[in-house]
Write a protein that holds these residues in place. Structure first.
Motif, PDB file in Angstrom:
ATOM      1  N   ARG A   1       0.929  -1.063   0.145  1.00 27.54           N
ATOM      2  CA  ARG A   1       0.096  -0.023   0.180  1.00 27.54           C
ATOM      3  C   ARG A   1       0.856   1.182   0.042  1.00 27.54           C
ATOM      4  N   PHE A   2       0.695   2.085  -0.930  1.00 33.17           N
ATOM      5  CA  PHE A   2       1.648   3.385  -1.080  1.00 33.17           C
ATOM      6  C   PHE A   2       0.790   4.428  -0.946  1.00 33.17           C
ATOM      7  N   SER A   3       0.639   5.092   0.303  1.00 33.17           N
ATOM      8  CA  SER A   3      -0.042   6.289   0.502  1.00 33.17           C
ATOM      9  C   SER A   3       0.464   7.643   0.293  1.00 33.17           C
ATOM     10  N   HIS A   4       0.007   8.585  -0.066  1.00 38.31           N
ATOM     11  CA  HIS A   4       0.677   9.970  -0.331  1.00 38.31           C
ATOM     12  C   HIS A   4      -0.597  11.033  -0.118  1.00 38.31           C
ATOM     13  N   VAL A   5      -0.184  12.277   0.113  1.00 35.72           N
ATOM     14  CA  VAL A   5      -0.807  13.112   0.320  1.00 35.72           C
ATOM     15  C   VAL A   5      -1.376  14.409  -0.813  1.00 35.72           C
ATOM     16  N   VAL A   6      -0.923  14.101  -1.792  1.00 34.02           N
ATOM     17  CA  VAL A   6      -1.166  14.957  -2.977  1.00 34.02           C
ATOM     18  C   VAL A   6      -2.101  14.349  -3.925  1.00 34.02           C
ATOM     19  N   ALA A   7      -2.128  15.315  -4.958  1.00 32.48           N
ATOM     20  CA  ALA A   7      -3.260  14.797  -6.364  1.00 32.48           C
ATOM     21  C   ALA A   7      -2.321  13.981  -7.031  1.00 32.48           C
ATOM     22  N   PRO A   8      -3.249  13.085  -7.880  1.00 33.12           N
ATOM     23  CA  PRO A   8      -2.570  12.247  -8.767  1.00 33.12           C
ATOM     24  C   PRO A   8      -1.879  12.759 -10.011  1.00 33.12           C
TER      25      PRO A   8
ATOM     26  N   ASP B   1      -0.802  14.113   6.492  1.00 34.30           N
ATOM     27  CA  ASP B   1       0.440  14.694   6.570  1.00 34.30           C
ATOM     28  C   ASP B   1       0.679  14.126   8.272  1.00 34.30           C
ATOM     29  N   ASP B   2      -0.188  14.222   9.087  1.00 30.70           N
ATOM     30  CA  ASP B   2       0.285  14.173  10.503  1.00 30.70           C
ATOM     31  C   ASP B   2       0.313  12.665  11.119  1.00 30.70           C
ATOM     32  N   ASP B   3      -0.106  11.710  10.348  1.00 30.93           N
ATOM     33  CA  ASP B   3      -0.326  10.379  10.893  1.00 30.93           C
ATOM     34  C   ASP B   3       0.473   9.257   9.879  1.00 30.93           C
ATOM     35  N   GLU B   4       1.025   9.896   8.759  1.00 28.45           N
ATOM     36  CA  GLU B   4       1.444   8.821   7.736  1.00 28.45           C
ATOM     37  C   GLU B   4       2.887   8.126   8.106  1.00 28.45           C
TER      38      GLU B   4
ATOM     39  N   PRO C   1      -0.956  20.625   8.240  1.00 27.73           N
ATOM     40  CA  PRO C   1      -0.861  19.824   7.194  1.00 27.73           C
ATOM     41  C   PRO C   1      -1.081  20.028   5.846  1.00 27.73           C
ATOM     42  N   PHE C   2      -0.546  19.409   4.934  1.00 25.51           N
ATOM     43  CA  PHE C   2      -0.934  20.020   3.619  1.00 25.51           C
ATOM     44  C   PHE C   2      -2.351  19.973   3.133  1.00 25.51           C
ATOM     45  N   GLY C   3      -2.992  18.780   3.526  1.00 26.01           N
ATOM     46  CA  GLY C   3      -4.516  18.621   3.090  1.00 26.01           C
ATOM     47  C   GLY C   3      -5.215  19.838   3.862  1.00 26.01           C
ATOM     48  N   GLU C   4      -4.847  20.299   4.709  1.00 30.31           N
ATOM     49  CA  GLU C   4      -5.739  21.617   5.337  1.00 30.31           C
ATOM     50  C   GLU C   4      -5.520  22.851   4.899  1.00 30.31           C
ATOM     51  N   THR C   5      -4.666  23.167   3.985  1.00 22.98           N
ATOM     52  CA  THR C   5      -4.061  24.263   3.322  1.00 22.98           C
ATOM     53  C   THR C   5      -5.313  25.028   2.744  1.00 22.98           C
ATOM     54  N   GLN C   6      -5.820  24.347   1.902  1.00 20.43           N
ATOM     55  CA  GLN C   6      -6.963  25.179   1.099  1.00 20.43           C
ATOM     56  C   GLN C   6      -8.048  25.538   2.250  1.00 20.43           C
ATOM     57  N   ARG C   7      -8.489  24.604   2.892  1.00 18.49           N
ATOM     58  CA  ARG C   7      -9.412  25.240   3.905  1.00 18.49           C
ATOM     59  C   ARG C   7      -8.895  26.278   4.821  1.00 18.49           C
TER      60      ARG C   7
ATOM     61  N   ASP D   1      -2.979  33.539   5.710  1.00 21.28           N
ATOM     62  CA  ASP D   1      -2.958  34.590   4.653  1.00 21.28           C
ATOM     63  C   ASP D   1      -2.102  34.348   3.612  1.00 21.28           C
ATOM     64  N   ALA D   2      -1.042  33.250   3.674  1.00 19.95           N
ATOM     65  CA  ALA D   2      -0.303  33.079   2.591  1.00 19.95           C
ATOM     66  C   ALA D   2       0.499  31.821   2.599  1.00 19.95           C
ATOM     67  N   ALA D   3       0.875  31.216   1.562  1.00 17.70           N
ATOM     68  CA  ALA D   3       1.514  29.874   1.418  1.00 17.70           C
ATOM     69  C   ALA D   3       2.785  30.069   0.523  1.00 17.70           C
ATOM     70  N   GLU D   4       3.502  28.825   0.704  1.00 20.34           N
ATOM     71  CA  GLU D   4       4.483  28.392  -0.178  1.00 20.34           C
ATOM     72  C   GLU D   4       4.144  27.003  -0.759  1.00 20.34           C
ATOM     73  N   ASN D   5       4.319  27.020  -2.203  1.00 19.00           N
ATOM     74  CA  ASN D   5       4.076  25.902  -2.773  1.00 19.00           C
ATOM     75  C   ASN D   5       4.603  25.698  -4.453  1.00 19.00           C
ATOM     76  N   PRO D   6       5.335  24.489  -4.719  1.00 23.68           N
ATOM     77  CA  PRO D   6       5.461  24.552  -6.139  1.00 23.68           C
ATOM     78  C   PRO D   6       4.127  24.783  -7.058  1.00 23.68           C
ATOM     79  N   LEU D   7       4.360  25.248  -8.104  1.00 25.21           N
ATOM     80  CA  LEU D   7       3.153  25.801  -9.010  1.00 25.21           C
ATOM     81  C   LEU D   7       2.259  24.652  -9.278  1.00 25.21           C
ATOM     82  N   SER D   8       2.746  23.453  -9.351  1.00 26.54           N
ATOM     83  CA  SER D   8       1.809  22.187  -9.515  1.00 26.54           C
ATOM     84  C   SER D   8       0.890  22.186  -8.444  1.00 26.54           C
ATOM     85  N   ASN D   9       1.527  22.100  -7.285  1.00 26.41           N
ATOM     86  CA  ASN D   9       0.756  22.082  -6.047  1.00 26.41           C
ATOM     87  C   ASN D   9      -0.430  23.189  -5.777  1.00 26.41           C
ATOM     88  N   PHE D  10       0.009  24.455  -6.173  1.00 29.00           N
ATOM     89  CA  PHE D  10      -0.850  25.595  -6.124  1.00 29.00           C
ATOM     90  C   PHE D  10      -1.964  25.220  -7.120  1.00 29.00           C
TER      91      PHE D  10
END
Length: 344
Positions: A42-49, A85-88, A204-210, A218-227
């Motif tokens: 099982r390969f788990s990750h936190v970003v989009a496919p 992010d917080d439990d993987e 955690p990354f998954g909570e950034t949008q919310r 107010d702000a964030a740092e991300n690679p463009l693909s994540n943004f």
């Protein structure tokens, strides 16, 4: 079904997910045993496919399926569907998942502070410089150190360089003043933001949008693909191409799982992962450029390119992050990294 239960759990407070990890570990393991082939990974990750990490994981899955003829099955769980992010990492140590690709920033808090060197602002000029470190002796030594924390380091994956997003352009240190900036749990990243006059907020990354949508940050740092894939533009219309920091991943496995494999299976997985990582690293630069082109066409997104003089001012402002890491780790690792950048 277990993955669906976990995904439905609240993301905060973190203790709820940790409690769920303990409660559901037995059920998850039982379900896996009931239907697994000779080897289930099982390969788990936190970003989009459709990010470099997501595409790497899918390529690994396809290569293993092709080469093992179905005897080894890889199941990929993107977007924090299985663990967040917080439990993987805890899930990996407990055997609730066999493979992860956490951000390099996470390993410092996981007991391997040497990985925080990758968080230094303005350390690398491009991905070729990054790979001089990750694909050489320094990178191999860092992967070996993960064994101290019950993780087997298998390889590095690029995602690209981070840019700053906010509700205003961020071209000078004064522009950062007073902003609450989402960062990963890294002393170096927190020191960087404090040096700029901002307040680091670890999420955690998954909570950034919310968090951005609700005004928690107010702000964030991300690679463009994540943004782009996280859909942050509605709350972060100003994207400043600071190229200030690198974001990459280390693929890790549970050492007990890896040791339990037959030598031929380990060799097959090693080979498939090496090919998948090469594929993901090729994609990183291409997807970054594609994301930039898409964002240039996206209504409401305003891109800002700091001039060379502005970048120099930002670089000087974040020097305290360098000084702090040199004090905590000593000069040895930093010297090794900088020598690798020079000698290639």
């Amino acid at each position: 079904m277990v993955a669906a239960w976990i995904t439905a759990l609240p993301r905060s407070p973190r203790v709820l997910r940790r409690t769920a990890l303990g409660a559901l570990l037995g059920a998850a393991s039982g379900l896996a045993r009931a239907a697994k082939p000779a080897v289930l990974l099982r390969f788990s990750h936190v970003v989009a496919p459709d990010t470099p990490k997501g595409q790497m994981a899918l390529r690994f899955q396809a290569l293993v399926h092709e080469r093992a003829g179905g005897r080894i099955r890889v199941e990929v769980f993107p977007d924090s569907q299985l663990w967040g992010d917080d439990d993987e990492m805890e899930a990996l140590r407990l055997g609730a998942v066999e493979m992860l690709a956490p951000s390099l920033s996470k390993f410092g808090n996981a007991g391997v502070p040497e990985f925080e060197v990758f968080d230094l602002p303005y350390l690398f000029a491009d991905l070729a410089q990054v790979q001089r470190v990750t694909q050489g002796a320094v990178g191999r030594g860092l992967l070996q150190r993960l064994g101290r924390q019950q993780m087997l380091g298998l390889g590095f994956l690029d995602n690209g360089f981070k840019q700053m997003s906010a509700t205003r352009p961020l071209r000078t240190p004064a522009d950062f003043s007073g902003l609450r900036v989402r960062v990963q749990a890294s002393r170096v990243l927190a020191a960087q933001m404090r040096a700029l006059g901002a307040r680091p907020v670890v999420l955690p990354f998954g909570e950034t949008q919310r968090a951005l949508a609700s005004g928690v940050v107010d702000a964030a740092e991300n690679p463009l693909s994540n943004f782009l894939t996280q859909g942050l533009a509605p709350w972060q219309p100003h994207l400043t191409l600071t190229q200030h920091g690198y974001l990459g991943y280390a693929v890790v496995s549970n050492p007990r799982f890896w040791a339990s494999l037959a030598p031929t299976d380990r060799a097959l997985l090693d080979s498939a992962l090496a090919d998948a990582l090469a594929h993901g690293n090729r994609l990183a630069a291409a997807l970054d450029q594609q994301a930039l082109a898409t964002l240039r066409r996206t209504p409401g997104v305003m891109l800002h390119q700091p001039a060379a003089a502005e970048r120099a001012v930002l670089r000087r402002a974040v020097q305290p992050a360098w000084d702090g890491l040199r004090r905590s780790l000593g000069p040895g690792l930093l010297d090794d990294v900088q020598n690798a950048l020079i000698t290639g």
